[in-house]
Structures are given as C-alpha cells and as structure tokens.
Design a protein around this motif. Structure first.
Motif, PDB file in Angstrom:
ATOM      1  N   GLU A 118      -5.979  -7.969   3.693  1.00  0.00           N
ATOM      2  CA  GLU A 118      -5.600  -8.203   2.300  1.00  0.00           C
ATOM      3  C   GLU A 118      -5.066  -6.939   1.634  1.00  0.00           C
ATOM      4  OE1 GLU A 118      -8.858  -9.979   0.219  1.00  0.00           O
ATOM      5  OE2 GLU A 118      -8.903 -11.752   1.504  1.00  0.00           O
ATOM      6  N   THR A 119      -4.718  -5.944   2.466  1.00  0.00           N
ATOM      7  CA  THR A 119      -4.216  -4.667   1.948  1.00  0.00           C
ATOM      8  C   THR A 119      -3.019  -4.222   2.771  1.00  0.00           C
ATOM      9  OG1 THR A 119      -6.491  -4.047   1.356  1.00  0.00           O
ATOM     10  CG2 THR A 119      -4.833  -2.309   1.339  1.00  0.00           C
ATOM     11  N   PRO A 120      -1.843  -4.096   2.177  1.00  0.00           N
ATOM     12  CA  PRO A 120      -0.696  -3.587   2.927  1.00  0.00           C
ATOM     13  C   PRO A 120      -0.948  -2.139   3.346  1.00  0.00           C
ATOM     14  CG  PRO A 120      -0.008  -4.652   0.868  1.00  0.00           C
ATOM     15  CD  PRO A 120      -1.487  -4.472   0.788  1.00  0.00           C
ATOM     16  N   ALA A 121      -0.674  -1.842   4.593  1.00  0.00           N
ATOM     17  CA  ALA A 121      -0.895  -0.485   5.092  1.00  0.00           C
ATOM     18  C   ALA A 121       0.006  -0.227   6.282  1.00  0.00           C
ATOM     19  CB  ALA A 121      -2.357  -0.287   5.494  1.00  0.00           C
ATOM     20  N   TYR A 122       0.440   1.031   6.407  1.00  0.00           N
ATOM     21  CA  TYR A 122       1.228   1.418   7.568  1.00  0.00           C
ATOM     22  C   TYR A 122       0.970   2.886   7.865  1.00  0.00           C
ATOM     23  CZ  TYR A 122       4.456   2.603   3.706  1.00  0.00           C
ATOM     24  OH  TYR A 122       5.015   3.078   2.533  1.00  0.00           O
ATOM     25  N   LEU A 123       1.274   3.274   9.101  1.00  0.00           N
ATOM     26  CA  LEU A 123       0.989   4.623   9.586  1.00  0.00           C
ATOM     27  C   LEU A 123       2.294   5.348   9.851  1.00  0.00           C
ATOM     28  CD1 LEU A 123      -1.424   6.475  10.654  1.00  0.00           C
ATOM     29  CD2 LEU A 123      -0.783   5.648  12.923  1.00  0.00           C
ATOM     30  N   VAL A 124       2.401   6.585   9.339  1.00  0.00           N
ATOM     31  CA  VAL A 124       3.593   7.391   9.580  1.00  0.00           C
ATOM     32  C   VAL A 124       3.192   8.729  10.181  1.00  0.00           C
ATOM     33  CG1 VAL A 124       4.815   6.308   7.652  1.00  0.00           C
ATOM     34  CG2 VAL A 124       3.594   8.462   7.268  1.00  0.00           C
ATOM     35  N   ASP A 125       4.135   9.354  10.890  1.00  0.00           N
ATOM     36  CA  ASP A 125       3.867  10.694  11.392  1.00  0.00           C
ATOM     37  C   ASP A 125       4.242  11.714  10.325  1.00  0.00           C
ATOM     38  OD1 ASP A 125       6.620  11.004  11.451  1.00  0.00           O
ATOM     39  OD2 ASP A 125       6.792  11.058  13.633  1.00  0.00           O
ATOM     40  N   LEU A 131       5.057   4.406  12.458  1.00  0.00           N
ATOM     41  CA  LEU A 131       4.557   4.229  13.819  1.00  0.00           C
ATOM     42  C   LEU A 131       3.888   2.878  14.027  1.00  0.00           C
ATOM     43  CD1 LEU A 131       2.925   7.758  14.229  1.00  0.00           C
ATOM     44  CD2 LEU A 131       5.241   7.074  14.871  1.00  0.00           C
ATOM     45  N   ALA A 132       3.207   2.382  13.014  1.00  0.00           N
ATOM     46  CA  ALA A 132       2.488   1.114  13.128  1.00  0.00           C
ATOM     47  C   ALA A 132       2.256   0.561  11.730  1.00  0.00           C
ATOM     48  CB  ALA A 132       1.150   1.308  13.860  1.00  0.00           C
ATOM     49  N   TRP A 133       2.003  -0.722  11.632  1.00  0.00           N
ATOM     50  CA  TRP A 133       1.844  -1.366  10.325  1.00  0.00           C
ATOM     51  C   TRP A 133       1.092  -2.668  10.508  1.00  0.00           C
ATOM     52  CZ3 TRP A 133       6.153  -0.686  13.186  1.00  0.00           C
ATOM     53  CH2 TRP A 133       6.784  -1.821  13.703  1.00  0.00           C
ATOM     54  N   ASN A 134       0.559  -3.204   9.411  1.00  0.00           N
ATOM     55  CA  ASN A 134      -0.076  -4.518   9.491  1.00  0.00           C
ATOM     56  C   ASN A 134       0.866  -5.581   8.933  1.00  0.00           C
ATOM     57  OD1 ASN A 134      -0.301  -4.233   6.688  1.00  0.00           O
ATOM     58  ND2 ASN A 134      -2.523  -3.971   6.712  1.00  0.00           N
ATOM     59  N   ARG A 135       0.474  -6.843   9.080  1.00  0.00           N
ATOM     60  CA  ARG A 135       1.375  -7.939   8.707  1.00  0.00           C
ATOM     61  C   ARG A 135       1.688  -7.923   7.217  1.00  0.00           C
ATOM     62  NH1 ARG A 135       4.786  -9.794  11.765  1.00  0.00           N
ATOM     63  NH2 ARG A 135       5.012 -11.548  10.335  1.00  0.00           N
ATOM     64  N   LEU A 136       0.702  -7.570   6.396  1.00  0.00           N
ATOM     65  CA  LEU A 136       0.933  -7.592   4.950  1.00  0.00           C
ATOM     66  C   LEU A 136       1.938  -6.526   4.527  1.00  0.00           C
ATOM     67  CD1 LEU A 136      -0.017  -9.408   2.724  1.00  0.00           C
ATOM     68  CD2 LEU A 136      -1.910  -7.856   2.274  1.00  0.00           C
ATOM     69  N   ALA A 137       2.028  -5.446   5.287  1.00  0.00           N
ATOM     70  CA  ALA A 137       2.981  -4.390   4.943  1.00  0.00           C
ATOM     71  C   ALA A 137       4.427  -4.855   5.086  1.00  0.00           C
ATOM     72  CB  ALA A 137       2.749  -3.165   5.821  1.00  0.00           C
ATOM     73  N   ARG A 270      -4.193 -11.201  -1.702  1.00  0.00           N
ATOM     74  CA  ARG A 270      -5.075 -12.123  -0.992  1.00  0.00           C
ATOM     75  C   ARG A 270      -4.308 -13.376  -0.561  1.00  0.00           C
ATOM     76  NH1 ARG A 270      -8.376 -12.845  -4.792  1.00  0.00           N
ATOM     77  NH2 ARG A 270      -9.407 -10.844  -4.387  1.00  0.00           N
ATOM     78  N   ARG A 271      -3.494 -13.906  -1.465  1.00  0.00           N
ATOM     79  CA  ARG A 271      -2.709 -15.103  -1.133  1.00  0.00           C
ATOM     80  C   ARG A 271      -1.704 -14.797  -0.019  1.00  0.00           C
ATOM     81  NH1 ARG A 271      -2.580 -15.474  -6.820  1.00  0.00           N
ATOM     82  NH2 ARG A 271      -0.437 -14.675  -6.833  1.00  0.00           N
ATOM     83  N   ALA A 272      -1.066 -13.637  -0.116  1.00  0.00           N
ATOM     84  CA  ALA A 272      -0.110 -13.263   0.917  1.00  0.00           C
ATOM     85  C   ALA A 272      -0.805 -13.076   2.267  1.00  0.00           C
ATOM     86  CB  ALA A 272       0.613 -11.980   0.520  1.00  0.00           C
ATOM     87  N   GLY A 273      -2.001 -12.488   2.228  1.00  0.00           N
ATOM     88  CA  GLY A 273      -2.752 -12.311   3.456  1.00  0.00           C
ATOM     89  C   GLY A 273      -3.114 -13.629   4.105  1.00  0.00           C
ATOM     90  N   GLU A 274      -3.438 -14.614   3.305  1.00  0.00           N
ATOM     91  CA  GLU A 274      -3.758 -15.933   3.844  1.00  0.00           C
ATOM     92  C   GLU A 274      -2.542 -16.579   4.494  1.00  0.00           C
ATOM     93  OE1 GLU A 274      -5.256 -17.918   0.437  1.00  0.00           O
ATOM     94  OE2 GLU A 274      -7.235 -16.957   0.520  1.00  0.00           O
ATOM     95  N   ARG A 275      -1.357 -16.306   3.950  1.00  0.00           N
ATOM     96  CA  ARG A 275      -0.137 -16.901   4.482  1.00  0.00           C
ATOM     97  C   ARG A 275       0.264 -16.284   5.818  1.00  0.00           C
ATOM     98  NH1 ARG A 275       4.122 -16.808  -0.390  1.00  0.00           N
ATOM     99  NH2 ARG A 275       5.502 -17.402   1.335  1.00  0.00           N
TER     100      ARG A 275
END
Length: 284
Positions: A118-125, A131-137, A270-275
């Motif tokens: 339920e939290t957009p997040a991504y990893l950068v160098d 480098l990586a990210w989750n679906r919400l991002a 939260r709604r976006a995460g459910e989708r």
C-alpha cells in the motif's frame, strides 16, 4: 598509511575464515572437518598465495602485506564493503576507492519492496538508476520493465526535454530537484572513476540549462524528505511525503511515498494496492 596491527589482522582473518562454508566459495564440503569454516590452505588457494605466507599472517608474523595481497584476501573471504575497508586499515593501507556505485539489489530489499503493498516505493543506486520497484510504484514511474535498463534514470527523467516549464513553478518540485542534484554531486565525488555518473552529468549539462544552473551551485549533500502534491490522472489529487532512505552497505536509496495516516491519499494508495495485488510483482 596507517600502522600495521598484526594481532588485529590475525584475529580478523581467523574469524572471517571460520564463518565461511566451503560451498559458499565453490569448494566441496568434504568430511572430517574438525572446526567450522574454511581450512587455511583453502583460503591460501582462493587468494593465490602460499599456505606458509597465509599461516604467518594468521599468526601475526611475516612481512607487511601488499595491497594486491589484501585485495586477494578480501575476494577469497567474501568480505563486504565495510569489512574490506577495515582489512586494509588494520593492515596499514588506505582502503581502495570504490570504482562505481553498487547496482546489485540485496534480496532483503527486494522482499521489502514486495511486502509494501500500500506504499509506492522503488530502489535507486547512487546515480539514481532505478534498480527495483514494487507494483504500486508503477502508478508514478511507469511500467519500467518495458524500459531498457540504461534508460531508467530518475534525474535524467527529472530534467528531460518533456518536462514542462510550469513544473518548476512548484517550490517543492524545485527543492526536490535541488536536493537530488546535490546528492548526485556527492556521488560524483565518491566515484570519480565511474563512467556512468560522469556521462550522466556531461549529458545533462549539455541539454538542461536548469540542471546546469543547479550543478554550478556546487551544493553537496544527501537527500532530505520533501512533500509532493501530485494531480494523478487516475487516483486524483495526492499529497505525500517523499522519503529517501539511505542503504549504507550498498550506497543505494530506497524512495518511499508516505501519506499521512487516515488521509485521502492513504485511502487512494490502499485502493490502488488492491487493484494491483493480483498482478505479478515488478522487479528489475
């Protein structure tokens, strides 16, 4: 050059050897291992040195080890960045300068991204390559799996030609950009031999007057949290804190969009995460 601390070096080598299993370095487990870890002759073999020379190091004797010997021991013992620097210092040598930022994603960080549903997040160098990210991002940075890896750079996107001039009327957007450039300059100083960072800076100096102006200010520093207000086309108006969390062991940054608890933005996330929860996890 610092002083060679023979006893400290001997103890460090012994404990690092004892923690490794043969399988971790590509050796058979074998039988009749009376003590845990690798044998002395195995470390010597992996490091490309004589067993007699290595034994003398573990016993606090022998000559001052060269930088080549220390680098070989660091590789043989699978030392992390901090351990490698420590090895050089106790052996009376200055640690080698890192060639470039780490672009390997630790498994724990990938699992953490996947768990943040339920939290957009991504990893950068350190050069802000994603480098990586989750679906919400993907609601904010796009479907990066369809973008070539060499084009997944947040600072390049931030100062790209497609960014409208009106974007810079937002003080928070400008502050966000200023701190990102200051962080990039810090990485530019840490990794002087990295062609990717040097190439990015040269490119942006040539195509973005705004980047050139910020770069000319010579501000250096790590990112600070900023508040972002985004008129999202599907989720509506959003307001959240953009947190940049430094990962010391890899010099990477975990960028997280944190809404206030109970806010409309939190509900929208939260709604976006459910989708997207039923879809596959995104990764680099």
């Amino acid at each position: 050059m610092t002083v060679l601390r023979r006893d400290e070096l001997a103890g460090f080598l012994r404990t690092r050897r004892a923690r490794l299993r043969p399988a971790e370095v590509g050796l058979p487990e074998g039988v009749r291992r009376r003590t845990p870890g690798l044998r002395r002759q195995e470390v010597a073999q992996l490091a490309g040195m004589s067993i007699d020379y290595y034994i003398r190091l573990e016993q606090g004797r022998g000559p001052h080890p060269s930088r080549q010997v220390l680098a070989a021991l660091a590789r043989a013992l699978l030392l992390g960045r901090d351990e490698r620097a420590y090895l050089f210092r106790i052996a009376g040598a200055s640690p080698p300068e890192p060639i470039g930022p780490s672009r390997e994603v630790p498994p724990g960080l990938r699992h953490l991204l996947d768990a943040m549903t339920e939290t957009p997040a991504y990893l950068v160098d350190a050069a802000y390559e994603v480098l990586a990210w989750n679906r919400l991002a993907t609601w904010f940075v796009g479907e990066l799996s369809a973008v070539p890896a060499e084009e997944r750079n947040m600072i390049r996107a931030m100062f790209g030609r497609a960014v409208p001039e009106s974007h810079w009327n937002d003080p928070e957007a400008l502050r966000f950009a200023r701190t990102a450039v200051a962080d990039l300059r810090a990485a530019y100083g840490r990794y002087p031999a990295d062609p990717a960072i040097a190439g990015l800076v040269t490119e942006l100096l040539g195509v973005s007057p705004r980047f050139a102006a910020l770069w000319a200010e010579h501000e250096v520093g790590e990112r600070r949290p900023t508040v972002k207000r985004v008129p999202h086309p599907e989720l509506g108006p959003l307001e959240f804190e953009c947190r940049v969390l430094h990962v010391p062991e890899t010099d990477q940054r975990l960028i997280v969009y944190v809404p206030a608890p109970g806010s409309p933005t939190a509900a929208a996330f939260r709604r976006a995460g459910e989708r997207v929860r039923v879809g596959p996890d995104a990764e680099s």
